[in-house]
Design a protein around this motif. Structure first.
Motif, PDB file in Angstrom:
ATOM      1  N   VAL A  84       0.844  -1.190   0.000  1.00 16.16           N
ATOM      2  CA  VAL A  84       0.000   0.000   0.000  1.00 16.16           C
ATOM      3  C   VAL A  84       0.880   1.242   0.000  1.00 16.16           C
ATOM      4  CG1 VAL A  84      -1.909  -1.159   1.156  1.00 16.16           C
ATOM      5  CG2 VAL A  84      -0.184   0.022   2.514  1.00 16.16           C
ATOM      6  N   ALA A  85       0.275   2.370  -0.320  1.00 18.71           N
ATOM      7  CA  ALA A  85       0.994   3.637  -0.367  1.00 18.71           C
ATOM      8  C   ALA A  85       0.621   4.483   0.842  1.00 18.71           C
ATOM      9  CB  ALA A  85       0.659   4.386  -1.653  1.00 18.71           C
ATOM     10  N   VAL A  86       1.620   4.948   1.554  1.00 17.49           N
ATOM     11  CA  VAL A  86       1.417   5.903   2.645  1.00 17.49           C
ATOM     12  C   VAL A  86       1.770   7.280   2.105  1.00 17.49           C
ATOM     13  CG1 VAL A  86       2.080   6.588   4.976  1.00 17.49           C
ATOM     14  CG2 VAL A  86       1.999   4.158   4.354  1.00 17.49           C
ATOM     15  N   LEU A  87       0.805   8.192   2.130  1.00 11.63           N
ATOM     16  CA  LEU A  87       1.004   9.539   1.605  1.00 11.63           C
ATOM     17  C   LEU A  87       1.232  10.483   2.774  1.00 11.63           C
ATOM     18  CD1 LEU A  87      -1.574   8.104  -0.193  1.00 11.63           C
ATOM     19  CD2 LEU A  87      -0.719   9.895  -1.691  1.00 11.63           C
ATOM     20  N   THR A  88       2.343  11.185   2.761  1.00 10.05           N
ATOM     21  CA  THR A  88       2.746  11.992   3.900  1.00 10.05           C
ATOM     22  C   THR A  88       2.485  13.476   3.666  1.00 10.05           C
ATOM     23  OG1 THR A  88       5.018  12.158   3.064  1.00 10.05           O
ATOM     24  CG2 THR A  88       4.509  10.321   4.538  1.00 10.05           C
ATOM     25  N   SER A  89       2.514  14.238   4.754  1.00  9.43           N
ATOM     26  CA  SER A  89       2.156  15.654   4.693  1.00  9.43           C
ATOM     27  C   SER A  89       3.145  16.489   3.886  1.00  9.43           C
ATOM     28  CB  SER A  89       2.046  16.225   6.114  1.00  9.43           C
ATOM     29  OG  SER A  89       3.277  16.064   6.816  1.00  9.43           O
ATOM     30  N   ASP A  90       4.358  15.974   3.644  1.00  2.44           N
ATOM     31  CA  ASP A  90       5.332  16.711   2.833  1.00  2.44           C
ATOM     32  C   ASP A  90       5.270  16.323   1.364  1.00  2.44           C
ATOM     33  OD1 ASP A  90       6.329  14.176   3.189  1.00  2.44           O
ATOM     34  OD2 ASP A  90       8.381  14.798   3.642  1.00  2.44           O
ATOM     35  N   GLY A  91       4.206  15.605   0.953  1.00  2.00           N
ATOM     36  CA  GLY A  91       3.991  15.299  -0.453  1.00  2.00           C
ATOM     37  C   GLY A  91       4.744  14.093  -0.968  1.00  2.00           C
ATOM     38  N   GLN A  92       5.201  13.223  -0.084  1.00  2.00           N
ATOM     39  CA  GLN A  92       5.931  12.035  -0.496  1.00  2.00           C
ATOM     40  C   GLN A  92       5.032  10.794  -0.447  1.00  2.00           C
ATOM     41  OE1 GLN A  92       9.133  12.507  -1.701  1.00  2.00           O
ATOM     42  NE2 GLN A  92       8.477  14.628  -1.345  1.00  2.00           N
ATOM     43  N   ILE A  93       5.442   9.764  -1.192  1.00  2.00           N
ATOM     44  CA  ILE A  93       4.748   8.479  -1.181  1.00  2.00           C
ATOM     45  C   ILE A  93       5.715   7.432  -0.646  1.00  2.00           C
ATOM     46  CG2 ILE A  93       3.636   6.689  -2.569  1.00  2.00           C
ATOM     47  CD1 ILE A  93       2.864   8.844  -4.574  1.00  2.00           C
ATOM     48  N   VAL A  94       5.313   6.767   0.443  1.00  2.00           N
ATOM     49  CA  VAL A  94       6.152   5.740   1.049  1.00  2.00           C
ATOM     50  C   VAL A  94       5.481   4.389   0.832  1.00  2.00           C
ATOM     51  CG1 VAL A  94       7.267   4.922   3.156  1.00  2.00           C
ATOM     52  CG2 VAL A  94       6.901   7.385   2.808  1.00  2.00           C
ATOM     53  N   PRO A  95       6.083   3.479   0.033  1.00  2.00           N
ATOM     54  CA  PRO A  95       5.484   2.155  -0.136  1.00  2.00           C
ATOM     55  C   PRO A  95       5.611   1.354   1.151  1.00  2.00           C
ATOM     56  CG  PRO A  95       7.407   2.455  -1.587  1.00  2.00           C
ATOM     57  CD  PRO A  95       7.301   3.659  -0.738  1.00  2.00           C
ATOM     58  N   LEU A  96       4.589   0.615   1.481  1.00  2.00           N
ATOM     59  CA  LEU A  96       4.570  -0.156   2.718  1.00  2.00           C
ATOM     60  C   LEU A  96       4.136  -1.579   2.428  1.00  2.00           C
ATOM     61  CD1 LEU A  96       4.730  -0.276   5.832  1.00  2.00           C
ATOM     62  CD2 LEU A  96       2.345   0.455   5.893  1.00  2.00           C
ATOM     63  N   ALA A 106      -3.521   4.517   0.847  1.00  2.00           N
ATOM     64  CA  ALA A 106      -4.349   4.100  -0.281  1.00  2.00           C
ATOM     65  C   ALA A 106      -3.679   2.949  -1.005  1.00  2.00           C
ATOM     66  CB  ALA A 106      -4.588   5.269  -1.239  1.00  2.00           C
ATOM     67  N   ALA A 107      -4.454   2.227  -1.789  1.00  2.00           N
ATOM     68  CA  ALA A 107      -3.931   1.117  -2.571  1.00  2.00           C
ATOM     69  C   ALA A 107      -3.377   1.630  -3.889  1.00  2.00           C
ATOM     70  CB  ALA A 107      -5.031   0.087  -2.819  1.00  2.00           C
ATOM     71  N   PHE A 108      -2.264   1.057  -4.313  1.00  2.00           N
ATOM     72  CA  PHE A 108      -1.734   1.384  -5.633  1.00  2.00           C
ATOM     73  C   PHE A 108      -2.735   0.939  -6.699  1.00  2.00           C
ATOM     74  CE2 PHE A 108       2.378   1.237  -3.325  1.00  2.00           C
ATOM     75  CZ  PHE A 108       2.872   2.483  -3.700  1.00  2.00           C
ATOM     76  N   GLY A 109      -2.781   1.678  -7.798  1.00  2.00           N
ATOM     77  CA  GLY A 109      -3.725   1.369  -8.865  1.00  2.00           C
ATOM     78  C   GLY A 109      -5.053   2.076  -8.729  1.00  2.00           C
ATOM     79  N   THR A 110      -5.221   2.880  -7.669  1.00  2.00           N
ATOM     80  CA  THR A 110      -6.453   3.631  -7.470  1.00  2.00           C
ATOM     81  C   THR A 110      -6.209   5.106  -7.764  1.00  2.00           C
ATOM     82  OG1 THR A 110      -5.986   4.023  -5.118  1.00  2.00           O
ATOM     83  CG2 THR A 110      -7.214   2.026  -5.694  1.00  2.00           C
ATOM     84  N   THR A 156      -8.823   7.636  -1.350  1.00  2.00           N
ATOM     85  CA  THR A 156      -9.333   7.100  -2.605  1.00  2.00           C
ATOM     86  C   THR A 156     -10.677   7.741  -2.935  1.00  2.00           C
ATOM     87  OG1 THR A 156      -8.242   5.006  -2.108  1.00  2.00           O
ATOM     88  CG2 THR A 156      -9.930   4.980  -3.817  1.00  2.00           C
ATOM     89  N   VAL A 157     -10.891   8.051  -4.201  1.00  2.00           N
ATOM     90  CA  VAL A 157     -12.113   8.731  -4.594  1.00  2.00           C
ATOM     91  C   VAL A 157     -12.615   8.168  -5.916  1.00  2.00           C
ATOM     92  CG1 VAL A 157     -10.865  10.591  -5.768  1.00  2.00           C
ATOM     93  CG2 VAL A 157     -13.167  11.017  -4.920  1.00  2.00           C
ATOM     94  N   ALA A 158     -13.917   8.016  -6.039  1.00  2.00           N
ATOM     95  CA  ALA A 158     -14.548   7.577  -7.287  1.00  2.00           C
ATOM     96  C   ALA A 158     -15.012   8.804  -8.072  1.00  2.00           C
ATOM     97  CB  ALA A 158     -15.744   6.672  -6.987  1.00  2.00           C
ATOM     98  N   PRO A 159     -15.090   8.717  -9.396  1.00  2.00           N
ATOM     99  CA  PRO A 159     -15.476   9.875 -10.206  1.00  2.00           C
ATOM    100  C   PRO A 159     -16.873  10.403  -9.883  1.00  2.00           C
ATOM    101  CG  PRO A 159     -14.510   8.162 -11.583  1.00  2.00           C
ATOM    102  CD  PRO A 159     -14.736   7.556 -10.234  1.00  2.00           C
ATOM    103  N   ASP A 160     -17.772   9.528  -9.417  1.00  2.00           N
ATOM    104  CA  ASP A 160     -19.143   9.952  -9.168  1.00  2.00           C
ATOM    105  C   ASP A 160     -19.395  10.365  -7.718  1.00  2.00           C
ATOM    106  OD1 ASP A 160     -18.829   7.440  -8.114  1.00  2.00           O
ATOM    107  OD2 ASP A 160     -20.728   6.634  -8.882  1.00  2.00           O
ATOM    108  N   SER A 161     -18.350  10.458  -6.898  1.00  2.00           N
ATOM    109  CA  SER A 161     -18.528  10.867  -5.510  1.00  2.00           C
ATOM    110  C   SER A 161     -18.305  12.365  -5.372  1.00  2.00           C
ATOM    111  CB  SER A 161     -17.573  10.099  -4.596  1.00  2.00           C
ATOM    112  OG  SER A 161     -16.235  10.385  -4.938  1.00  2.00           O
ATOM    113  N   ASP A 162     -18.536  12.876  -4.186  1.00  2.00           N
ATOM    114  CA  ASP A 162     -18.286  14.278  -3.880  1.00  2.00           C
ATOM    115  C   ASP A 162     -17.097  14.392  -2.939  1.00  2.00           C
ATOM    116  OD1 ASP A 162     -20.511  14.963  -5.365  1.00  2.00           O
ATOM    117  OD2 ASP A 162     -21.845  15.054  -3.627  1.00  2.00           O
ATOM    118  N   LEU A 163     -16.454  15.551  -2.956  1.00  2.00           N
ATOM    119  CA  LEU A 163     -15.385  15.850  -2.012  1.00  2.00           C
ATOM    120  C   LEU A 163     -15.893  16.860  -1.001  1.00  2.00           C
ATOM    121  CD1 LEU A 163     -12.283  16.258  -4.369  1.00  2.00           C
ATOM    122  CD2 LEU A 163     -13.225  14.183  -3.364  1.00  2.00           C
ATOM    123  N   VAL A 164     -15.476  16.693   0.240  1.00  2.00           N
ATOM    124  CA  VAL A 164     -15.865  17.610   1.304  1.00  2.00           C
ATOM    125  C   VAL A 164     -14.609  18.179   1.953  1.00  2.00           C
ATOM    126  CG1 VAL A 164     -17.021  17.837   3.525  1.00  2.00           C
ATOM    127  CG2 VAL A 164     -18.020  16.408   1.754  1.00  2.00           C
TER     128      VAL A 164
END
Length: 229
Positions: free
Chosen positions: A9-21, A60-64, A101-109
């Motif tokens: 899985v991907a860990v997304l950090t506050s400094d804009g990095q992606i850490v694979p886990l 989040a999962a890779f591929g999403t 993760t977000v789907a195209p038909d969802s909303d963001l809050v």
């Protein structure tokens, strides 16, 4: 998030990095007939040995496709690929506060420290490359920042707590809060233009330091989540 023991899985950090886990490296909870206990867990930021000023914005999962939201109100969508090391370019002093993760038909809050809420359609947010800094998502005034963001659906609601601070899963302070269901008659607004623009905590209450966005019975706040009834 569903995954497997041998998954990554991907860990997304506050400094804009992606850490694979690697999931297999995480401590396993013992089997139990009752609800699992979290006493044997460790904080993800400590498990990854992140610097003190870096927080986990999301997993989040890779591929999403994920939505990325910064404290300054910038937003973009990103197709999460295993080759990526960076999730987002950030302006000086800005930071990533939510990645999900977000789907195209969802909303963001989006929820701000001033107690305001913005709801917008996910497909209004462009998909950009890893180095892009996003587009203006929520207009902020008087030093306010975005404190939480999440994907929403028809059953979503927002729980807002003011005067209550949480850090490393420890919370302190005297709180005042409310739950706000989304009005079914309200349609998502344009980026930067609140469709639901109201003080979630009114009167003389302190600005909301903790404003998790909730869907069904799960709530999110700055990358942390918990469940409740």
């Amino acid at each position: 998030m569903a995954t497997t023991t041998r998954g990554q899985v991907a860990v997304l950090t506050s400094d804009g990095q992606i850490v694979p886990l690697e999931v297999v490296d995480l401590p396993a909870l013992p089997d139990t007939a009752d609800s699992p206990s979290l006493k044997g867990t460790v904080a993800l930021r400590e498990f990854l040995h992140l610097p003190a000023d870096v927080q986990v914005a999301g997993v989040a999962a890779f591929g999403t496709t994920v939505a990325l939201v910064t404290a300054a109100g910038k937003v973009k969508r990103l197709d999460l690929d295993q080759t990526l090391k960076q999730s987002m370019g950030l302006d000086p002093k800005d930071r990533l506060v939510a990645a999900f993760t977000v789907a195209p038909d969802s909303d963001l809050v989006f929820i701000s420290s001033a107690g305001q809420l913005l709801r917008t359609a996910a497909d209004a947010v462009p998909v950009q490359g890893a180095g892009a800094r996003g587009v203006a998502g929520m207009k902020l005034k008087n030093g306010a920042v975005v404190v939480a963001a999440a994907a929403s659906d028809a059953d979503s609601f927002v729980v807002t707590v003011a005067g209550y601070r949480c850090e490393r899963q420890q919370c302190e302070g005297h709180s005042a809060g409310k739950a706000l269901p989304f009005p079914t008659s309200t349609t998502p607004g344009r980026l930067g233009t609140p469709a639901v623009a109201k003080m979630l905590i009114g009167g003389a209450a302190a600005p909301p330091l903790l404003s998790p966005a909730c869907s069904s019975t799960r709530c999110w706040c700055s990358g942390a989540s918990w469940q409740g009834s």
